[in-house]
Design an enzyme around this catalytic site. Structure first.
Site, mmCIF file in Angstrom:
data_model
loop_
_atom_site.group_PDB
_atom_site.id
_atom_site.type_symbol
_atom_site.label_atom_id
_atom_site.label_comp_id
_atom_site.label_asym_id
_atom_site.label_seq_id
_atom_site.Cartn_x
_atom_site.Cartn_y
_atom_site.Cartn_z
ATOM 1 N N ASP A 1 0.861 -1.170 0.000
ATOM 2 C CA ASP A 1 0.000 0.000 0.000
ATOM 3 C C ASP A 1 0.905 1.230 0.000
ATOM 4 O O ASP A 1 2.075 1.162 0.409
ATOM 5 C CB ASP A 1 -0.901 -0.010 1.240
ATOM 6 C CG ASP A 1 -1.771 1.220 1.328
ATOM 7 O OD1 ASP A 1 -2.426 1.567 0.323
ATOM 8 O OD2 ASP A 1 -1.789 1.865 2.396
ATOM 9 N N ASP B 1 -0.103 5.040 0.826
ATOM 10 C CA ASP B 1 -0.316 6.038 1.877
ATOM 11 C C ASP B 1 -0.199 5.405 3.253
ATOM 12 O O ASP B 1 -0.940 4.477 3.588
ATOM 13 C CB ASP B 1 -1.692 6.691 1.715
ATOM 14 C CG ASP B 1 -1.816 7.446 0.402
ATOM 15 O OD1 ASP B 1 -0.985 8.329 0.158
ATOM 16 O OD2 ASP B 1 -2.729 7.143 -0.379
ATOM 17 N N GLY C 1 -7.749 3.790 3.411
ATOM 18 C CA GLY C 1 -7.626 2.669 2.486
ATOM 19 C C GLY C 1 -8.743 2.553 1.471
ATOM 20 O O GLY C 1 -8.632 1.768 0.523
ATOM 21 N N ARG D 1 -12.204 7.334 -2.675
ATOM 22 C CA ARG D 1 -12.859 8.558 -2.176
ATOM 23 C C ARG D 1 -14.377 8.376 -2.059
ATOM 24 O O ARG D 1 -14.975 8.762 -1.055
ATOM 25 C CB ARG D 1 -12.548 9.739 -3.087
ATOM 26 C CG ARG D 1 -11.145 10.269 -2.960
ATOM 27 C CD ARG D 1 -11.028 11.648 -3.597
ATOM 28 N NE ARG D 1 -11.587 11.677 -4.939
ATOM 29 C CZ ARG D 1 -10.937 11.298 -6.028
ATOM 30 N NH1 ARG D 1 -9.713 10.822 -5.918
ATOM 31 N NH2 ARG D 1 -11.509 11.372 -7.213
ATOM 32 N N SER E 1 -5.704 6.049 -4.239
ATOM 33 C CA SER E 1 -5.573 7.452 -4.605
ATOM 34 C C SER E 1 -5.159 7.608 -6.061
ATOM 35 O O SER E 1 -4.296 6.880 -6.563
ATOM 36 C CB SER E 1 -4.539 8.140 -3.702
ATOM 37 O OG SER E 1 -4.251 9.445 -4.182
ATOM 38 N N ASP F 1 -1.412 -0.740 6.081
ATOM 39 C CA ASP F 1 -1.604 -0.126 7.396
ATOM 40 C C ASP F 1 -3.075 0.075 7.727
ATOM 41 O O ASP F 1 -3.413 0.452 8.843
ATOM 42 C CB ASP F 1 -0.884 1.223 7.477
ATOM 43 C CG ASP F 1 -1.517 2.283 6.584
ATOM 44 O OD1 ASP F 1 -1.947 1.937 5.455
ATOM 45 O OD2 ASP F 1 -1.576 3.453 7.003
#
Length: 254
Positions: free
Chosen positions: A10, A12, A60, A63, A138, A196
């Protein structure tokens, strides 16, 4: 046990220190709509909590899925709208677009920071001939990785733009991760996932990846417990121990 020949990361919160910026953008987007939503609901909804709500509702997720999760949690009934909706408060897509605009403005003001442990871990994995991919919901992930000079360390990237083009469902569905393994030419049974976010860990388990690693950079016991409860085989404080963990799996093969 089968050899782990690839790792899907991942972005971010794992590779880039952008989670706080995402949380701040969500807060500005949601809290700026509270007055409008108070008219709709008859009561002023509770403000967005950048720790608990970010972790539980939007971290995660794409949007639009994050916007829907927050609206549902606050019992705010909005039409879904369409991806073409301009930034605003009247539809779920408008709220998502509002967050996107705010986050993009933040990125123009300051580049993303790479965690100190990331580059050494990726270089060590390269020495071990472990193939690496980066994944993110993203749309900014690829450009951020390029700006951070990390893009050259990944053989594949799957981000929000790819998800839109390929119509991939967001986490906790495993499709983003599986798309990365296809680009790497490996299967999930020989690939590890590092995440995360709880929904990301759950996506790794749903995809039946060989190893699902949760990352708890802030050393919060509740976070580590939640990652394990949703399917993490192991929880690490950073990426430093990851190469040794993969090597230990290989050495344990019968």
């Amino acid at each position: 046990m089968s050899e782990v020949g690839a790792v899907v990361f991942d972005t971010d919160g794992v590779l880039l220190a952008t989670a706080e910026r995402h949380a701040a953008a969500w807060k500005e987007a949601f809290d700026g709509c509270l007055a409008d939503w108070a008219v709709r609901t008859g009561a002023r909804p509770r403000v967005f909590d950048t720790v608990r709500d970010y972790r539980d509702l939007v971290d995660g997720r794409s949007r639009i899925d994050g916007a829907k999760a927050f609206l549902t949690a606050r019992r705010i009934d909005l039409p879904v709208g369409t991806p073409e909706d301009p930034p605003g408060c009247g539809t779920a897509h408008a709220v998502a677009a509002r967050k996107e605009r705010i986050f993009a403005e933040m990125l123009r003001a300051e580049d993303a920071t790479v965690f100190d442990d990331v580059r050494p871990a990726l270089l060590r994995l390269r020495e071990m001939q472990v193939r690496c991919a980066a994944v993110s919901a993203s749309r900014h992930a690829r450009s951020l990785l390029r700006a951070a000079n990390l893009l050259v360390l990944f053989e594949a990237v799957v981000d929000g733009r790819d998800a839109d083009t390929l119509a991939l469902p967001g986490k906790p569905a495993p499709d983003l991760f599986l798309a990365a393994t296809e680009r790497l030419g490996t299967g999930p049974d020989r690939t590890a996932v590092v995440e995360d976010a709880v929904v990301g860990v759950e996506a790794g388990r749903r995809g039946r990846f060989r190893l699902v690693v949760g990352l708890d950079r802030d050393a919060v016991p509740q976070v580590a417990d939640a990652l394990r409860a949703h399917g993490a085989h192991a929880v690490l404080p950073d990426l430093g121990p990851l190469p040794a963990l993969l090597a230990a799996l290989e050495s344990s093969r019968p």
